[in-house]
Design a protein around this motif. Sequence first.
Motif, mmCIF file in Angstrom:
data_model
loop_
_atom_site.group_PDB
_atom_site.id
_atom_site.type_symbol
_atom_site.label_atom_id
_atom_site.label_comp_id
_atom_site.label_asym_id
_atom_site.label_seq_id
_atom_site.Cartn_x
_atom_site.Cartn_y
_atom_site.Cartn_z
ATOM 1 N N PHE A 178 0.820 -1.206 0.000
ATOM 2 C CA PHE A 178 0.000 0.000 0.000
ATOM 3 C C PHE A 178 0.850 1.250 0.000
ATOM 4 C CE2 PHE A 178 -4.358 -1.027 0.047
ATOM 5 C CZ PHE A 178 -4.425 -2.336 0.451
ATOM 6 N N LEU A 179 2.035 1.120 0.580
ATOM 7 C CA LEU A 179 2.931 2.271 0.588
ATOM 8 C C LEU A 179 3.376 2.647 -0.822
ATOM 9 C CD1 LEU A 179 4.049 3.924 2.903
ATOM 10 C CD2 LEU A 179 6.158 2.648 2.711
ATOM 11 N N ARG A 180 3.381 1.642 -1.741
ATOM 12 C CA ARG A 180 3.815 1.941 -3.110
ATOM 13 C C ARG A 180 2.945 3.022 -3.721
ATOM 14 N NH1 ARG A 180 4.147 -4.178 -5.397
ATOM 15 N NH2 ARG A 180 5.945 -4.862 -4.184
ATOM 16 N N LEU A 181 1.639 2.988 -3.415
ATOM 17 C CA LEU A 181 0.743 4.009 -3.953
ATOM 18 C C LEU A 181 1.215 5.385 -3.529
ATOM 19 C CD1 LEU A 181 -1.965 4.996 -5.123
ATOM 20 C CD2 LEU A 181 -3.014 4.403 -2.960
ATOM 21 N N ILE A 182 1.490 5.493 -2.206
ATOM 22 C CA ILE A 182 1.847 6.814 -1.677
ATOM 23 C C ILE A 182 3.214 7.239 -2.209
ATOM 24 C CG2 ILE A 182 2.210 8.133 0.413
ATOM 25 C CD1 ILE A 182 0.347 6.277 1.824
ATOM 26 N N THR A 183 4.185 6.304 -2.245
ATOM 27 C CA THR A 183 5.510 6.750 -2.673
ATOM 28 C C THR A 183 5.525 7.141 -4.138
ATOM 29 O OG1 THR A 183 6.154 4.478 -3.069
ATOM 30 C CG2 THR A 183 6.831 5.454 -0.990
ATOM 31 N N LEU A 184 4.786 6.408 -4.972
ATOM 32 C CA LEU A 184 4.743 6.791 -6.387
ATOM 33 C C LEU A 184 4.228 8.211 -6.540
ATOM 34 C CD1 LEU A 184 3.351 3.772 -8.429
ATOM 35 C CD2 LEU A 184 5.567 4.825 -8.622
ATOM 36 N N ALA A 185 3.099 8.481 -5.879
ATOM 37 C CA ALA A 185 2.486 9.801 -6.032
ATOM 38 C C ALA A 185 3.402 10.887 -5.478
ATOM 39 C CB ALA A 185 1.141 9.832 -5.317
ATOM 40 N N VAL A 186 3.905 10.636 -4.256
ATOM 41 C CA VAL A 186 4.666 11.698 -3.601
ATOM 42 C C VAL A 186 5.994 11.923 -4.308
ATOM 43 C CG1 VAL A 186 5.862 12.278 -1.477
ATOM 44 C CG2 VAL A 186 3.560 11.418 -1.388
ATOM 45 N N ARG A 187 6.615 10.845 -4.817
ATOM 46 C CA ARG A 187 7.887 11.049 -5.518
ATOM 47 C C ARG A 187 7.693 11.956 -6.719
ATOM 48 N NH1 ARG A 187 8.850 6.187 -6.661
ATOM 49 N NH2 ARG A 187 10.174 5.710 -4.879
ATOM 50 N N LEU A 188 6.678 11.644 -7.540
ATOM 51 C CA LEU A 188 6.442 12.450 -8.738
ATOM 52 C C LEU A 188 6.106 13.887 -8.378
ATOM 53 C CD1 LEU A 188 6.173 12.414 -11.751
ATOM 54 C CD2 LEU A 188 3.802 11.772 -11.489
ATOM 55 N N PHE A 189 5.172 14.021 -7.417
ATOM 56 C CA PHE A 189 4.721 15.361 -7.043
ATOM 57 C C PHE A 189 5.864 16.182 -6.468
ATOM 58 C CE2 PHE A 189 2.654 18.748 -5.064
ATOM 59 C CZ PHE A 189 2.904 18.754 -3.709
ATOM 60 N N CYS A 190 6.625 15.585 -5.541
ATOM 61 C CA CYS A 190 7.668 16.358 -4.868
ATOM 62 C C CYS A 190 8.748 16.791 -5.838
ATOM 63 C CB CYS A 190 8.311 15.525 -3.757
ATOM 64 S SG CYS A 190 7.364 15.537 -2.273
ATOM 65 N N ASN A 191 9.138 15.891 -6.742
ATOM 66 C CA ASN A 191 10.194 16.267 -7.672
ATOM 67 C C ASN A 191 9.788 17.460 -8.509
ATOM 68 O OD1 ASN A 191 12.804 14.777 -8.056
ATOM 69 N ND2 ASN A 191 11.422 13.107 -7.595
ATOM 70 N N LEU A 192 8.556 17.455 -9.013
ATOM 71 C CA LEU A 192 8.158 18.566 -9.872
ATOM 72 C C LEU A 192 7.878 19.820 -9.076
ATOM 73 C CD1 LEU A 192 6.100 16.924 -12.624
ATOM 74 C CD2 LEU A 192 8.468 17.425 -12.486
ATOM 75 N N PHE A 193 7.153 19.657 -7.970
ATOM 76 C CA PHE A 193 6.781 20.823 -7.174
ATOM 77 C C PHE A 193 8.021 21.507 -6.629
ATOM 78 C CE2 PHE A 193 3.969 23.271 -4.674
ATOM 79 C CZ PHE A 193 4.552 23.447 -3.441
ATOM 80 N N ALA A 194 8.856 20.722 -5.921
ATOM 81 C CA ALA A 194 10.022 21.324 -5.279
ATOM 82 C C ALA A 194 10.998 21.865 -6.302
ATOM 83 C CB ALA A 194 10.716 20.289 -4.400
ATOM 84 N N GLY A 195 11.159 21.163 -7.432
ATOM 85 C CA GLY A 195 12.069 21.637 -8.453
ATOM 86 C C GLY A 195 11.675 23.019 -8.946
ATOM 87 N N HIS A 196 10.382 23.193 -9.221
ATOM 88 C CA HIS A 196 9.943 24.496 -9.720
ATOM 89 C C HIS A 196 9.992 25.556 -8.636
ATOM 90 C CE1 HIS A 196 8.762 22.204 -13.188
ATOM 91 N NE2 HIS A 196 8.560 23.343 -13.810
ATOM 92 N N VAL A 197 9.718 25.172 -7.376
ATOM 93 C CA VAL A 197 9.824 26.152 -6.295
ATOM 94 C C VAL A 197 11.259 26.627 -6.155
ATOM 95 C CG1 VAL A 197 9.729 26.389 -3.801
ATOM 96 C CG2 VAL A 197 7.815 25.424 -5.019
ATOM 97 N N VAL A 198 12.219 25.704 -6.245
ATOM 98 C CA VAL A 198 13.634 26.087 -6.130
ATOM 99 C C VAL A 198 14.036 26.990 -7.284
ATOM 100 C CG1 VAL A 198 15.949 25.150 -6.333
ATOM 101 C CG2 VAL A 198 14.356 24.142 -4.740
#
Lengths: 268, 200, 64
Positions: A178-198
Motif C-alpha cells: 500500500f505504501l507503493r501508492l503513496i511513494t509513487l504519487a509523492v515522488r512524482l509530485f515532490c520532484n516537480l513541485f520542489a524543483g519548480h519552487v527552487v
Amino acid sequence: MNPLEKLHEEIDGLVDSFTSQAIVGDIWGVGLTQYTFWMFVAIALLLIVLFVFVKKQAAHGLVPRGRFVNGVEFLVEYCRDDLCKGLLGDTWRNHFPFIASIFFFILANNIVGIIPGCKPGTGCIGTAGALALVSFVYFIVIGVRSQGLIGYIKSLAPEGVAFPMNAVVWLIEVFSTFLRLITLAVRLFCNLFAGHVVMGAFALLCSLFFEPILQGITPIAIGEAGASLFWLAILLVIYGVEIMVAAIQAYVFTLLSAVYIQIAEQGE
Amino acid sequence: MNTKKLGLTRVVAMASGMALVATAAAPACAFAAGADILVPKPPEFIPALIAFLVIWLILAKMAWPMIIKTLDAREEKIADDLKAAEDAKSLAVENEQRSRESIIAAENEAADIIAAAKREGEEERSRIIAEANASAVNIIAKARDAVEAERKKAMVQLSGQVVDLSVEIAAKIIGDALDNEEQHHLAEKYLLEVGNLNDE
Amino acid sequence: MGVIGYGLGVVGAGIGIGLAALGATSSIARQPEVQGRLFTVFILASAFVEALALIGFVVTLIAQ
C-alpha cells in the motif's frame, strides 16, 4: 541587506503561487485549478504529437524519414525495449499500451512545465495521486487475475519461512504494497513541485539582488548586481537539471509501475 | 484487452469514488497549516483521473496498435531480408564450390586426353617410320636382286658375245683352220678360265 | 528548526547520491564499454534518493 529582508515574504508568495488555486470555481468543490488547466494543455499537445506521428508513419511505410518521426519512434522503442520487453518478458504486449500511455502522459506534462510561464500538470498531488492510483489498481488487478484473489494475497508472504515469521513478514509486505501508492504519487509530485519552487526561489533572489541598481548606482548596488549574476548562473544550472528531472521522473514512475506489474504477475 | 479495460475502468472508478469520499472528509480532520499541499483536491484529482483514463483508452485503441504493428513489420522485414541474404549467400557459395569442382574435373580430363593423344601420336609416328624403314629395306633388297639378275643376264649375254667375238678373233689370228665345233669347244674352255678368274 | 531538520535530511541524500556515483565511476573504470547502461542505473538510483530529499523539502514547507 535590503534584498534579503524582502526575501522571506517573497518566498512565501512564491510557494503560495505554486499551491493549487482555483481559476474558476472553488478549490474543494467543483472548479478548475491552474494545474488542471496546464494538464489539459499538455494532453492536447500529446494527442497532436502522437496523431501526427501515426499519420506520418503510415505515409512513409517501413523506413522512417525525418527528425520528428525518428524522434518519437526513439521514445516509443525505448519504452518498448527497455521498459516492457526487458522487464515483462512474454506478456509485454498486454501491458504495453498502459505503460506507454503513462510514460508519454507524464513526459508531456513535465515537459510543458519546463516552458517558462507554464506549470507542470503533474505538479499537484491531485494529478500525481490519480496516476499513482491507476497504476496501483492496475497492478493489483493483474495480480488477482494471474493468481486469483486468495493466491495473490497469499503470495505476499515469502515461502520457506516458519509460521510466526511468515505472518509478520506478510503484514510488512501488505503495508509496503500500500505504501507503493503513496511513494509513487509523492515522488512524482515532490520532484516537480520542489524543483519548480527552487527555480522560482533562485529567480526571485536574482531579481531581488538586481533591484538596488535600478534605484541608484552605488558600489554596494554593483556588488549586489554581481551576486545577482551568480544567482542567475545557478538558476541556469538548475534549469538544466529540471529538464533532466522531467524525463527521469517520467521514466522512474513508468519503470516502477512495470516492476510492480512484473512482481504481481510472477508472484514473488 | 476490451473486457480487461472495462473491468479495470470499473475498479478504478470504484477506487476513485473511495478516494473522493476520503478527500471530501479531509477538511473535517485536523491538519497542520501547510499540510493542505499533500492532500489531493477534488477539482484536480477527478479531472486528472478521468483525463488519464480517456487518454489511455484513446491511445490504446488508435495509436499504439498501429505503431507497434509498424515496428513489428519493420523488424520482420529486416529479419526476412537478412535471412534471404544469408540463404542467397550460402547458395552462391555452394554453386561456386560445385563449379570449381567441375572445372578441376574438366582440367583433369583435358590433361588425360592430351596425354593419350600425345602417346598415340608417338606410337603412330614410330609405326610409320618403322614401316617406311621396312619398305625401304624391301626396295633396296629388291633392287639388289634385280641388279644381280640383270648382272647375271648381262654376264650371260656378254659371255655369248665374248665367245662369238673370240672365235672371230681366233679365226682371224689362226686362220680359218678350225671349224665351228672346235672353235666353240676352245672358246668355252677359255671362257671358263676367264669366268673362274672373274669369279675370284 | 524545520530548516535544520531538512538540512540533516539532505546530508543523507548527499551521502546516498555520492555512494551511487562511487559505484558508477568505479564500475565504469573497470569496464568502460558498459558505460551507457551504467549511467542509466546511476541516474535511476539518484532519482530514488533525490525523491526522499525532496519529500523532506515539501514537509518543511508544510510545517511552516
